[in-house]
Scaffold this active site. Structure first.
Site, PDB file in Angstrom:
ATOM      1  N   VAL A  88      44.561  45.217  35.193  1.00  0.00           N
ATOM      2  CA  VAL A  88      45.197  44.058  34.630  1.00  0.00           C
ATOM      3  C   VAL A  88      43.986  43.404  33.655  1.00  0.00           C
ATOM      4  O   VAL A  88      42.674  43.809  33.559  1.00  0.00           O
ATOM      5  CB  VAL A  88      45.343  42.899  35.789  1.00  0.00           C
ATOM      6  CG1 VAL A  88      46.380  43.703  36.594  1.00  0.00           C
ATOM      7  CG2 VAL A  88      44.150  42.653  36.632  1.00  0.00           C
ATOM      8  N   GLU A  98      48.345  53.897  40.090  1.00  0.00           N
ATOM      9  CA  GLU A  98      48.201  53.485  41.508  1.00  0.00           C
ATOM     10  C   GLU A  98      49.692  53.031  41.869  1.00  0.00           C
ATOM     11  O   GLU A  98      50.312  52.361  41.163  1.00  0.00           O
ATOM     12  CB  GLU A  98      47.159  52.137  41.398  1.00  0.00           C
ATOM     13  CG  GLU A  98      47.158  51.590  42.650  1.00  0.00           C
ATOM     14  CD  GLU A  98      46.235  50.253  42.501  1.00  0.00           C
ATOM     15  OE1 GLU A  98      45.787  49.552  43.366  1.00  0.00           O
ATOM     16  OE2 GLU A  98      45.664  49.943  41.243  1.00  0.00           O
ATOM     17  N   LYS A 148      42.390  53.149  49.725  1.00  0.00           N
ATOM     18  CA  LYS A 148      41.637  52.251  48.602  1.00  0.00           C
ATOM     19  C   LYS A 148      40.606  51.557  49.530  1.00  0.00           C
ATOM     20  O   LYS A 148      41.137  50.566  50.421  1.00  0.00           O
ATOM     21  CB  LYS A 148      42.439  51.288  47.865  1.00  0.00           C
ATOM     22  CG  LYS A 148      41.703  50.555  46.881  1.00  0.00           C
ATOM     23  CD  LYS A 148      42.845  49.741  46.021  1.00  0.00           C
ATOM     24  CE  LYS A 148      42.176  48.891  44.909  1.00  0.00           C
ATOM     25  NZ  LYS A 148      43.388  48.199  43.953  1.00  0.00           N
ATOM     26  N   CYS A 162      41.507  51.974  41.314  1.00  0.00           N
ATOM     27  CA  CYS A 162      41.443  50.701  40.572  1.00  0.00           C
ATOM     28  C   CYS A 162      40.134  49.916  40.610  1.00  0.00           C
ATOM     29  O   CYS A 162      39.047  50.176  40.220  1.00  0.00           O
ATOM     30  CB  CYS A 162      42.548  49.800  40.827  1.00  0.00           C
ATOM     31  SG  CYS A 162      43.055  48.566  39.725  1.00  0.00           S
TER      32      CYS A 162
END
Length: 293
Positions: A180, A49, A120, A153
């Site tokens: 993350v 990304e 996205k 993501c």
């Protein structure tokens, strides 16, 4: 039918650490890794990304300064050139600018140029300060190797994205990502992102290729663990390291993903959907019995 589908198609996920703001350097490093993946036989290559700019913007002005138009920006043009030279499909995360709007996007390239763009749909955290929510839906792109969809993501936490691609015939989902750490994650447990994408691959009978980044950027750590999942839901390559840059390559059959959706004599995960109770496009249909006690 492509011979690559029958004999085994090699997909590469490039796990690396873009340097924030260094678009020229990030392009140079990514293209070097693309070349290595092609040398190893990969025909489809997935990048992380926002692979051209880095992720942790401090302001919308900073994001706007680094963003580029698609397909005319230098990042798309550079990746398109290597796709043409090496006869590749490339899916790469990019900071996209269209007029005064910014998008967290992925560009899909083949040897002829830009096939299209995915924007996205589900923005994470501070992305909401800089980007517009995606407005192109869930496109599926026809390629010589099979039909390809894209998610980015946080989209992976929404099974609707993958199901909408599946009902349009997608055999493969390419996922540029910047995963993350998730609250509650224990060191001895697999990342939640890996578990989610294994389940999505299984429930839709599709291959999923997730290319994550590594490193720490402006204090934000990223977890790596890039993964290529076969249509049965089990990994065919990875998870990759949680800290190292690497090229992850998996061999899959997209024709098997399509053929094996018949799990037995009775069950097929797409045909078994109860569209008499929910709409074909996943919206809630009118159910006259819903409010009856």
């Amino acid at each position: 039918m492509s011979t690559h589908e029958e004999s085994g198609l090699k997909i590469a996920c490039l796990q690396f650490s873009p340097l924030f703001g260094d678009v020229a350097g990030n392009l140079q490093r990514s293209i070097a890794m693309i070349e290595k993946a092609a040398d190893a036989g990969a025909r489809i290559v997935v990048l992380p990304e926002l692979a051209n700019t880095g992720y942790t913007f401090k302001s919308r002005a900073e994001a706007f300064e680094l963003a580029e138009p698609v397909p005319d920006g230098r990042s798309t043009q550079a990746w398109a050139e290597v796709a043409a030279c090496r006869n590749l499909i490339i899916v790469a995360g990019i900071t996209e600018r269209e007029d005064n709007c910014l998008y967290n996007s992925a560009v899909v390239l083949d040897p002829s140029g830009t096939l299209g763009t995915y924007r996205k749909l589900h923005l994470w955290g501070d992305e909401n300060l800089y980007f517009e929510r995606g407005n192109l839906g869930v496109p599926v792109f026809a390629t010589p190797y099979g039909r390809i969809g894209v998610a980015i993501c946080y989209d992976g936490w929404f099974p609707e994205v993958f199901r909408l691609a599946a009902v349009q015939g997608a055999d493969l989902m390419c996922v540029p990502t910047n995963w993350v750490p998730i609250p509650g994650q224990q060191p001895d447990q697999p990342p939640m992102a890996n578990i989610l994408h294994m389940a999505l691959a299984h429930s839709n009978s599709m291959v999923i290729a997730c290319a994550d980044r590594v490193g720490v950027e402006r204090g934000q750590p990223f977890i790596g663990h890039s993964l290529i999942v076969g249509h049965t839901g089990w990994p065919v390559a990875g998870p990759a390291s949680g800290s190292d840059e690497e090229i992850l390559i998996g061999e899959v059959s997209l024709s098997a993903a399509r053929r094996d959706r018949n799990w037995n004599s009775f069950n097929h995960p797409l045909r078994d959907r109860r569209t008499d109770f929910y709409a074909e496009s996943l919206g809630v249909g009118l159910n006259p019995n819903l409010n009856k006690r």
